[in-house]
Every structure is written in structure tokens, then in C-alpha cells.
Design an enzyme around this catalytic site. Structure first.
Site, PDB file in Angstrom:
ATOM      1  N   GLU A 119       6.119  26.990 -46.835  1.00  0.00           N
ATOM      2  CA  GLU A 119       7.002  26.542 -45.766  1.00  0.00           C
ATOM      3  C   GLU A 119       6.225  25.849 -44.662  1.00  0.00           C
ATOM      4  O   GLU A 119       5.200  26.350 -44.185  1.00  0.00           O
ATOM      5  CB  GLU A 119       7.846  27.695 -45.209  1.00  0.00           C
ATOM      6  CG  GLU A 119       7.083  28.884 -44.674  1.00  0.00           C
ATOM      7  CD  GLU A 119       8.009  30.026 -44.272  1.00  0.00           C
ATOM      8  OE1 GLU A 119       9.040  30.235 -44.943  1.00  0.00           O
ATOM      9  OE2 GLU A 119       7.695  30.710 -43.286  1.00  0.00           O
ATOM     10  N   CYS A 120       6.690  24.667 -44.303  1.00  0.00           N
ATOM     11  CA  CYS A 120       6.148  23.857 -43.211  1.00  0.00           C
ATOM     12  C   CYS A 120       4.646  23.621 -43.393  1.00  0.00           C
ATOM     13  O   CYS A 120       4.249  22.862 -44.269  1.00  0.00           O
ATOM     14  CB  CYS A 120       6.476  24.509 -41.867  1.00  0.00           C
ATOM     15  SG  CYS A 120       6.403  23.352 -40.472  1.00  0.00           S
ATOM     16  N   GLY A 121       3.790  24.264 -42.605  1.00  0.00           N
ATOM     17  CA  GLY A 121       2.360  24.052 -42.746  1.00  0.00           C
ATOM     18  C   GLY A 121       1.854  24.350 -44.135  1.00  0.00           C
ATOM     19  O   GLY A 121       0.909  23.705 -44.618  1.00  0.00           O
ATOM     20  N   SER A 152       9.382  23.523 -48.304  1.00  0.00           N
ATOM     21  CA  SER A 152      10.278  22.946 -47.307  1.00  0.00           C
ATOM     22  C   SER A 152       9.656  23.074 -45.923  1.00  0.00           C
ATOM     23  O   SER A 152       8.756  23.890 -45.717  1.00  0.00           O
ATOM     24  CB  SER A 152      11.633  23.675 -47.326  1.00  0.00           C
ATOM     25  OG  SER A 152      12.514  23.159 -46.341  1.00  0.00           O
TER      26      SER A 152
END
Length: 430
Positions: free
Chosen positions: A318-320, A409
């Protein structure tokens, strides 16, 4: 027996010094021997880390939408049963957002302690406080004046107070403060002098202990967190955790453990490979862009991830975490760094927010709630398997990608909002 006194520290807007004052108050009360629990309103990773250092314990978020009201009640009940004071830092201004900090205060009967930046005013602070209190209205505790210029300035403000608009204390203007950057305040690991800064803030905070001690105990419901099924029993989940992958809600770890998972941590920054005998992997968010060169130089962590994906291990990024799986990462300063190369595509850092706000993923196992907050863009030919939905029901939420055994994501998931969907991330089920 529950005797904890609770306050929600809020303000007229962001930038008033809520986090600084909350940290100062938490450290001051803790040093005085009180048992202090601290919460943060709304989706946030960084403020809770700093507040956790201030009070000496992990800090959970309270959000009526993301965490659900039941989860919030259970967290407050547990804190009230074992602490003397509960401090809740609000988000933005008191009435901003749906639900707002004011909604939280009213829902649980927590009085509001207004943090007001008085650097350009004196008695007018009381008029602002009256407006904050009466607009809702909300339960009321009083005022802490922040960025006070002098003892005389403090006296002017306290002299305008009344029995129903008490001034609980003030914090003088500080020559040094808690530094900020693009996603908020710095992480505790970036501030070697953080303990000294917090002690200095606590020393500087003038507090009327009698007014604070006179607040009524919180009327918390005696309920426990909802039980979760043992969907991850016998599963060992490898979790990246270091300064580059630090955005982890304590509730997420508790939820995984409650479902029976064994948690094994590793540090990509230290070039550690995945722990042995893992069944799934989680790469949480963080600041890979600040450590891109070090991550790019690490061969063992990258190789172990590629091998795990080749074996079909479920991986949630997720993200990073997603950024670290791309082919390259442009750090925004003219340098492109090679990443793990598991996801086809390239990350570009920007100077403006590219995503912000609470969102829901309508997963096959149920609605998994969370949020997004990022400055980068993912340029990829991957076709999203799904998109999240914004909290207000509008389309345009974050893309969720699936590539082999990887799901990724910009969406940060709050696992406790839907444990069955969270478990599916690590079981490899759609």
C-alpha cells in the site's frame, strides 16, 4: 471502575499547534505520574507516532467512519479502564469534515479543550472560544492559549476568562518546534533530540491542574472490541517496518494477530531479506522517496521479494509499499532510482497532493475502509482490477492493481473495519 478524565484538543483550523500542545500535555501529565492514553482523530500515521513518544505508549486513531463507532467505543472503554487521563487530538478545525471532531466529542461526551493560536490577539481568544463551544454546541473543557508572547500577554487572556470559559493553561511561543515536511511532521526516528524537545515543551506548558482535575470522569461504555474469526491461523506474515515503511496502524497489527497470524518484521532499509517460512507479505506505506538511494542499493530485500512473488506468495503493498515495487522511482529532485521491479511502471514524485481523503474498497469479502494521502503518481500500463470509492460515495477513488500474487494500491487499509477483507489480502483470495 472507570475514572479517566478525557478531553478532545481541537482548534479553529489546522496549524494552531494542536499536536504540539497535545504532546506537551501528555508528557507533562505522564511525568507527574498519571497514566495517560492518547488518541488521534481521523486517518493519520505520523502524529500518533510522535504522541506515542510523548506518552510512552502506542496511539490509536479514532474515526467514526473509518474505524466504525463500535471500534471507537471499544478503544475508549479500554483506555478509560486503565488510565487517569485520555487526550484526543482533533483533526483540522473543530467542525470540519463529516464526521468532524465535534461529532466525535458529542457522540462520546468528551469535553473540548480549545487550542488557540493567540500570537496576534488577546481577549478576542475568548470570543473565538465561545463561538467554538456554542456553534455545535459541544461539551466544553476550556482553553489552552498557544504561542503566548509574554507573561503579560498570558495575563490579558486569563483575565478575560469566566467560570464557563476557563483558561486551563498556556504555552509560550517556542523558538524550536516539531519540524514538518510534505506528509506532515517528521518521524520520531528522524529526530534524535525528540525526547529533549518534548521535555522542553512540557516544562514550558503552564497548566491549571485544579481545573483539569475537576473535569468529570468519562462515561465510557464497558464494551470489548468485536471478536474476529481465526482466518489467518497458522499463517506467518512478513511485514516491512523501518523509516521507509513506517505507516502502520497499531489496530492493523492487533487485527492480524487476533485472526491468528504470526507477525515477522524485516527492514528493507537494512537490506534484510524476508524472514524464513513466511506465507504472505505486507509492504506498508511510508517514505521510500526519502530513502530511495539506500533502497535501490539493497539487493537482498529486492531478490527475496522477487523470489516470494515467483513462488506465488500473496503480497499486499500500500502506497509507499507499492512505490518500492515499481521499476523506478523519481525522487522529485532529478534522480531516478531502480526499485524492486515487481510491478511494471514508474513512480514520479510531485510537489502537489495527488490523492487525499477517506475511501472504501468494496471488496468481495466486505467493505474495507481506509484513506489515501500521497504526492506521487504511478505511471503504469497495468489495468486496475477495481477502484476504491470516496467516502461521500463519489467515484474517482484509488486504483487497486493485481499482478500475479501482488495486490497494490495507494489506498491505506484499516484492517479492523473489515477483518474478512483484510485476511483475504494475505490469503491470496480475490
Amino acid at each position: 471502575m472507570m475514572n479517566a478524565r478525557a478531553v478532545l484538543l481541537s482548534a479553529v483550523a489546522s496549524g494552531q499547534g494542536k499536536t504540539t500542545v497535545t504532546a506537551a500535555l501528555a508528557r507533562k501529565l505522564s511525568r507527574a505520574g498519571h497514566r495517560v492514553a492518547v488518541f488521534k482523530t481521523g486517518p493519520d500515521f505520523i502524529d500518533p507516532m510522535l504522541l506515542g513518544v510523548a506518552c510512552g505508549a502506542s496511539v490509536d486513531v479514532l474515526d467514526l467512519w473509518m474505524c466504525t463507532e463500535t471500534q471507537c467505543r471499544a478503544l475508549l472503554a479500554a483506555a478509560a479502564a486503565s488510565h487517569d487521563y485520555i487526550l484526543i487530538e482533533g483533526v483540522m478545525g473543530l467542525y470540519d469534515g463529516l464526521p468532524s471532531s465535534a461529532d466525535l466529542a458529542r457522540r462520546f461526551g468528551v469535553p473540548v479543550l480549545a487550542v488557540l493560536d493567540v500570537s496576534a490577539m488577546a481577549q478576542t481568544a475568548l470570543a473565538l472560544a465561545r463561538g467554538l463551544r456554542d456553534h455545535g454546541p459541544v461539551p466544553w473543557a476550556g482553553i489552552i492559549a498557544n504561542r503566548v508572547a509574554s507573561a503579560g500577554h498570558a495575563a490579558m487572556i486569563s483575565g478575560a476568562a469566566s467560570a464557563d470559559l476557563a483558561v486551563l493553561g498556556h504555552l509560550p511561543r517556542q523558538s524550536t518546534s516539531l519540524p514538518e515536511r510534505h506528509l506532515g511532521l517528521h518521524l520520531p526516528s528522524d529526530l534524535p533530540d525528540l525526547e529533549a524537545r518534548l521535555d522542553a515543551l512540557a516544562d514550558a506548558l503552564h497548566l491549571d491542574d485544579a481545573i483539569l482535575a475537576a473535569l468529570p470522569p468519562l462515561a465510557a461504555d464497558d464494551i470489548a472490541a468485536p471478536a474476529v474469526p481465526p482466518l489467518l491461523a497458522g499463517k506467518r506474515i512478513a511485514i516491512a517496518r523501518d523509516a521507509a515503511f513506517a505507516f502502520i496502524y497499531p489496530a492493523n497489527l492487533r487485527t492480524l494477530s487476533a485472526m491468528g497470524a504470526e507477525l515477522a518484521f524485516f527492514s528493507p532499509l537494512a537490506d534484510q531479506p524476508l524472514p524464513e517460512h513466511c506465507d504472505a507479505v505486507w509492504l506498508p506505506g511510508g517514505y521510500p522517496e526519502l530513502h530511495a538511494a539506500q533502497l535501490a542499493a539493497g539487493r537482498r530485500w529486492q531478490t527475496s521479494l522477487r523470489d516470494a512473488v515467483a513462488r506465488g506468495l500473496p503480497l499486499w503493498a500500500e502506497c509507499g509499499g507499492m512505490m518500492a515495487l515499481a521499476q523506478t522511482l523519481d525522487d522529485g529532485h532529478g534522480t531516478r532510482h531502480a526499485m524492486a521491479g515487481i510491478l511494471p511502471g514508474h513512480i514520479r514524485m510531485g510537489s502537489k497532493l495527488a490523492g487525499l481523503g477517506s475511501q472504501a474498497w468494496h471488496h468481495a469479502a466486505g467493505e474495507l475502509r481506509g484513506h489515501t494521502f500521497h504526492y506521487s503518481q504511478f505511471d503504469t500500463d497495468l489495468v486496475p482490477q477495481q477502484h476504491c470509492q470516496r467516502k461521500d460515495g463519489r467515484d474517482g477513488g484509488e486504483a487497486v492493481y493485481r499482478h500475479g500474487s501482488v495486490q497494490a494500491s495507494y489506498f491505506h487499509a484499516y484492517f479492523a473495519s473489515q477483518p474478512q477483507a483484510a485476511a483475504a489480502l494475505f490469503l491470496g483470495t480475490p
